[in-house]
Design an enzyme around this catalytic site. Structure first.
Site, PDB file in Angstrom:
ATOM      1  N   TYR A   1      -9.679  -0.629   2.033  1.00 18.08           N
ATOM      2  CA  TYR A   1      -9.697  -0.660   3.485  1.00 18.08           C
ATOM      3  C   TYR A   1      -9.412   0.690   4.095  1.00 18.08           C
ATOM      4  O   TYR A   1      -8.680   1.490   3.547  1.00 18.08           O
ATOM      5  CB  TYR A   1      -8.653  -1.660   3.981  1.00 18.08           C
ATOM      6  CG  TYR A   1      -9.181  -3.046   3.957  1.00 18.08           C
ATOM      7  CD1 TYR A   1      -8.849  -3.893   2.917  1.00 18.08           C
ATOM      8  CD2 TYR A   1     -10.042  -3.485   4.935  1.00 18.08           C
ATOM      9  CE1 TYR A   1      -9.356  -5.177   2.872  1.00 18.08           C
ATOM     10  CE2 TYR A   1     -10.551  -4.762   4.899  1.00 18.08           C
ATOM     11  CZ  TYR A   1     -10.206  -5.606   3.873  1.00 18.08           C
ATOM     12  OH  TYR A   1     -10.711  -6.862   3.841  1.00 18.08           O
TER      13      TYR A   1
ATOM     14  N   ASP B   1       0.788  -1.232   0.000  1.00 21.22           N
ATOM     15  CA  ASP B   1       0.000   0.000   0.000  1.00 21.22           C
ATOM     16  C   ASP B   1       0.819   1.280   0.000  1.00 21.22           C
ATOM     17  O   ASP B   1       0.302   2.346  -0.304  1.00 21.22           O
ATOM     18  CB  ASP B   1      -0.952   0.010   1.202  1.00 21.22           C
ATOM     19  CG  ASP B   1      -2.111  -0.957   1.008  1.00 21.22           C
ATOM     20  OD1 ASP B   1      -2.369  -1.351  -0.149  1.00 21.22           O
ATOM     21  OD2 ASP B   1      -2.772  -1.311   1.992  1.00 21.22           O
TER      22      ASP B   1
END
Ligand SMILES: *[C@@H]1O[C@H](CO)[C@@H](O)[C@H](O)[C@H]1NC(C)=O
Ligand SMILES: *[C@@H]1O[C@H](CO)[C@@H](O)[C@H](O)[C@H]1NC(C)=O
Ligand SMILES: *[C@@H]1O[C@H](CO)[C@@H](O)[C@H](O)[C@H]1NC(C)=O
Ligand SMILES: *[C@@H]1O[C@H](CO)[C@@H](O)[C@H](O)[C@H]1NC(C)=O
Ligand SMILES: *[C@@H]1O[C@H](CO)[C@@H](O)[C@H](O)[C@H]1NC(C)=O
Ligand SMILES: *[C@@H]1O[C@H](CO)[C@@H](O)[C@H](O)[C@H]1NC(C)=O
Ligand SMILES: *[C@@H]1O[C@H](CO)[C@@H](O)[C@H](O)[C@H]1NC(C)=O
Length: 756
Positions: free
Chosen positions: A456, A387
């Protein structure tokens, strides 16, 4: 593409005492005053300069102008007007000073001036004959005659290939991919999925892409997957995937390489359309696109008893008990003090953390977050995200006041650079004392998605305890990267709706903890316990001649090649950083011990080509290395797309140096094995999607320093001595503060991000 939103919650709290009842109003009470607004008191940072502060927008503008001057010969094109074959600035960010320079200043802030300020600049050299990405060091700042620029190469182990670059604009780059869709192909997709896809407001399909895009930078290719454009689109994938070659700088050369439709592979759109026309496609069950409310966050069901009333909230009747210097981004509370930093890649970091006037941690910072999926379709089987690539700091959005953080929180802003302008988010960080204050799920999204988030949400909690313990916790919420449900996927997840499934995946996140126990000369201590059988002369015949019990073994790990570590089986023992030359009163080396908290896991999968060498830290629970300015992080944003040839290979840090009384860094993982269930729909819950570790004093003190707290009660005499009640000492803290708390302001949420 995935949007990662990372609101950061800094939580100095956890003096877990219960204040006395505030509710009884005595008959002779004076009329209550309105409580003061919860404003943090002013702080006194050790140095007036935050050495790790983000660049201001005026600093980045001046650097940008300086880089664009003809004498720099960079031939730059402004990002907003750029194509892939231009030279463009990707990032301008603060470059942290060397630790030695920083410590020299911090030890004598009045006499040793702060180290010169430098910027790190990333430029996409798309215009070069051999396109590449280059990092530069620019400084000293502010820009002057002395300012120079030089390639910043010492922290990377190799050149950065252009195919591993970050996005200047996802829309511009992937938009070119859709040029490959002929009207006939679009018409077939619309028919097969009962959907609209015209690239306009009435579209009912949308596409996303998985990663990594490359193995070693020699190509850039992406699996595109399709989903219905409804709130919670992540839970509405359809069984349609396209593989594109998007290598190089010329989008006219990009090609559609494969189509997978309901598990049937076609090597070209011609083959696919031929099968469509001749009626040999095996069609999957198509969901009814008109009913997608189940994946939105709209309230459902009957109202539970008393749930129409608001829940409790905490009120600091005597005012807030922590201090904040907003300009310098410095926070202190109950003997703790720390500076905050904030960067594009990973967001919030903490610096020069001191407890009771001693530096305990030089740097505490998240490094990388990996998520690796499994399944049977082209998307789930190939997804292995790092990420940091997407910018967990630059994707931070405002926290939802009262929901992400309790009512009395103090919010701090964060500024990050993006190629299209600097972004300041006013409520990027919240600080509060003693309140669990965490929503069980939360969500924020574009208005047309009715509060839907893509991907998320991560909430980072740093919790500081009165005893010197630091707890680091990561909680996840948001939508799953859902899969298309078919019975053959049973071993890879769980059906959560008619044709939707959650697929099994691991999340692992790495933290850097640069502990300094009484200075920089520290050692790594391994403590284990094991069973032993012992014979001692006084054992009697009743119980036999031996006793079975446990025994502690303590061992210093002295060699940097033996420090890729797992927690001991059954957690029998622990790892700690100690200073062998600094002893407490009882001759024990002073130290701090790592305690695993919730879900102390590492990655299940080792050896996947999509994560071959770029996230080697994820294989262990922790690792310990010699601290070096040239090894600032376990990852880089480019690692995501270079699994075969990463910019930083974590294993390279471990080259057999001595670890005895050296400056050490702990690299600690948290994570979660996520086996989704129907209750992950619509969103994963923070109560189980959570992982943590604690750093706790280990003979660092001579006794438990929480005994210093005045917010305590001591029973001093028995009822017999005092006639009916216990005598007590409450150490003179006036618990009787009382005032009328302000009603929370009406909920309001407007984007506070300002662009420059
Ligand atoms: C979208 O749909 C609405 C309602 O059917 C229609 O009026 C409008 O023209 C459509 N817009 C486009 C751009 O197709
Ligand atoms: C696609 O191409 C590969 C490699 O050229 C070949 O092995 C495979 O049979 C082809 N598949 C189809 C469905 O045409
Ligand atoms: C239909 O088209 C596909 C793809 O080109 C081909 O493999 C298949 O043989 C065709 N079948 C018939 C019955 O024409
Ligand atoms: C799910 O399946 C049930 C039973 O076949 C059907 O009644 C319902 O409409 C379906 N829902 C959706 C959203 O497709
Ligand atoms: C196609 O979608 C529309 C709503 O968009 C729905 O009314 C219709 O029943 C669907 N058709 C099929 C065959 O599922
Ligand atoms: C650490 O171990 C390696 C491999 O056994 C060895 O080459 C190296 O000399 C050792 N380092 C120290 C400081 O003893
Ligand atoms: C405690 O604080 C309250 C509120 O300020 C004040 O009214 C009261 O007199 C204080 N009590 C003592 C013993 O100081």
């Amino acid at each position: 593409m995935r949007h990662i939103l990372a609101p950061l919650v800094l939580v100095p709290l956890l003096l877990s005492f219960s204040p006395k009842s505030f509710y009884g109003v005595k008959s002779d009470a004076v009329p209550l005053q309105q409580c003061k607004s919860p404003l943090a008191q002013d702080a006194s940072p050790p140095s007036p300069v935050n050495l790790w502060a983000s660049l201001t927008t005026s600093e980045t503008s001046s650097i940008q102008a300086w880089l664009g001057a003809p004498e720099r010969q960079l031939n730059l094109t402004p990002a907003a007007e750029s194509t892939l074959s231009d030279n463009t600035i990707f990032l301008i960010e603060s470059y942290y000073p060397s630790k030695a320079d920083a410590l020299a200043h911090l030890s004598s802030p009045n006499t040793v001036s702060p180290p010169d300020r430098f910027a790190r600049v990333t430029i996409h050299h798309g215009g070069d004959s051999e396109p590449s990405i280059k990092d530069y060091l620019v400084g000293p700042l502010p820009i002057s005659e002395q300012t120079t620029m030089a390639p910043l190469t010492d922290i990377y182990r190799r050149d950065l290939p252009y195919n591993a670059r970050g996005f200047i604009s996802i829309v511009n780059e992937l938009g070119a991919v859709f040029q490959q869709f002929t009207p006939e192909l679009v018409a077939a997709i619309e028919d097969l999925f009962n959907a609209t896809f015209q690239g306009g407001v009435n579209d009912t399909l949308t596409a996303g892409g998985g990663g990594p895009f490359s193995f070693d930078g020699s190509f850039r290719r992406v699996w595109v997957f399709w989903k219905r454009l409804v709130p919670g689109s992540w839970l509405h994938p359809i069984s349609f995937f396209n593989y594109f070659d998007i290598s190089g700088t010329d989008p006219s050369q990009w090609r559609l390489l494969k189509i997978v439709y309901n598990n049937q592979l076609f090597n070209s759109s011609d083959d696919f359309l031929h099968a469509y026309r001749n009626g040999t496609l095996e069609r999957p069950t198509v969901s009814d696109p008109s009913d997608a409310s189940w994946s939105s966050r709209k309230r459902v069901g009957s109202v539970r008893d008393l749930d129409d009333l608001p829940g409790p909230r905490s009120v600091s009747f005597a005012g807030l008990r922590f201090r904040v210097d907003r300009d310098r981004q410095y926070v202190s509370w109950m003997g703790w003090g720390m500076y905050l930093g904030f960067d594009r890649d990973m967001g919030l970091s903490l610096w020069d953390i001191r407890f009771k006037d001693e530096r305990l941690i030089y740097q505490l910072a998240p490094q990388e977050a990996v998520t690796q999926y499994s399944g049977t379709d082209p998307m789930q089987t190939t997804s292995a995200y790092l990420d940091r690539f997407f910018g967990m700091g630059s994707d931070v959005r405002d926290l939802l006041p009262g929901y992400d953080c309790p009512q009395e929180s103090v919010y701090l802003p964060a500024t990050t650079y993006t190629p299209l302008g600097s972004v300041t988010v006013e409520k990027a960080i919240c600080i509060f004392e003693q309140d669990t204050g965490k929503p069980i799920t939360r969500h924020m999204g574009d208005p047309q998605e009715s509060g839907a988030i893509k991907g998320y949400v991560l909430v980072f909690d740093y919790t500081f305890h009165f005893d010197g313990t630091i707890e680091v916790r990561v909680s996840a919420s948001g939508y799953l990267q859902g899969g298309y449900w078919q019975p053959q996927n049973d071993a890879y997840g769980c059906k959560i709706h008619n044709v939707s499934m959650g697929t099994v995946h691991d999340h692992i996140m790495n933290f850097k903890v640069d502990l300094d126990i009484a200075g920089q000369e520290n050692s790594l201590l391994e403590t284990t316990t094991a069973q032993e059988e012992i014979t001692l002369p006084w054992f009697d015949d009743d119980w036999g001649q031996t006793v079975v019990q446990q025994k502690i073994t303590r061992k210093f790990i002295s060699n940097e090649s033996d420090v890729l570590l797992m927690y001991p089986p059954n957690f029998q023992g622990h790892y700690s950083i100690v200073n062998q030359d600094a002893k407490n009163a009882w001759e024990n080396p002073r130290g701090y011990v790592l305690h695993p908290g919730a879900s102390p896991i590492h990655n299940t999968v080792v050896g996947s080509k999509r994560l071959l060498e770029n996230a080697n830290w994820a294989r262990y629970n922790l690792a310990v290395s010699r601290r070096k300015d040239t090894e600032p992080s376990s990852s880089t944003m480019w690692n995501a797309n270079l699994p075969g040839s990463p910019a930083v290979n974590f294993h390279d840090f471990f080259d057999g140096e001595s670890l005895v009384q050296e400056d050490l860094v702990m690299w600690i993982n948290v994570g979660m094995h996520h086996l989704p269930t129907a209750e992950d729909s619509p969103n994963t819950k923070t109560n189980i999607a959570t992982s943590s570790f604690l750093l706790t004093p280990l003979n660092y003190f001579d006794y438990d320093v929480t005994m210093e707290s005045k917010n305590a009660i001591l029973l001093t005499t028995t009822p017999e001595q005092q006639g009916g009640a216990y005598g007590f000492d409450d150490f003179g803290v006036n618990q009787s503060f009382n005032c009328i708390p302000e009603a929370p302001p009406p909920f309001e949420y407007s984007p506070s991000a300002t662009f420059d």
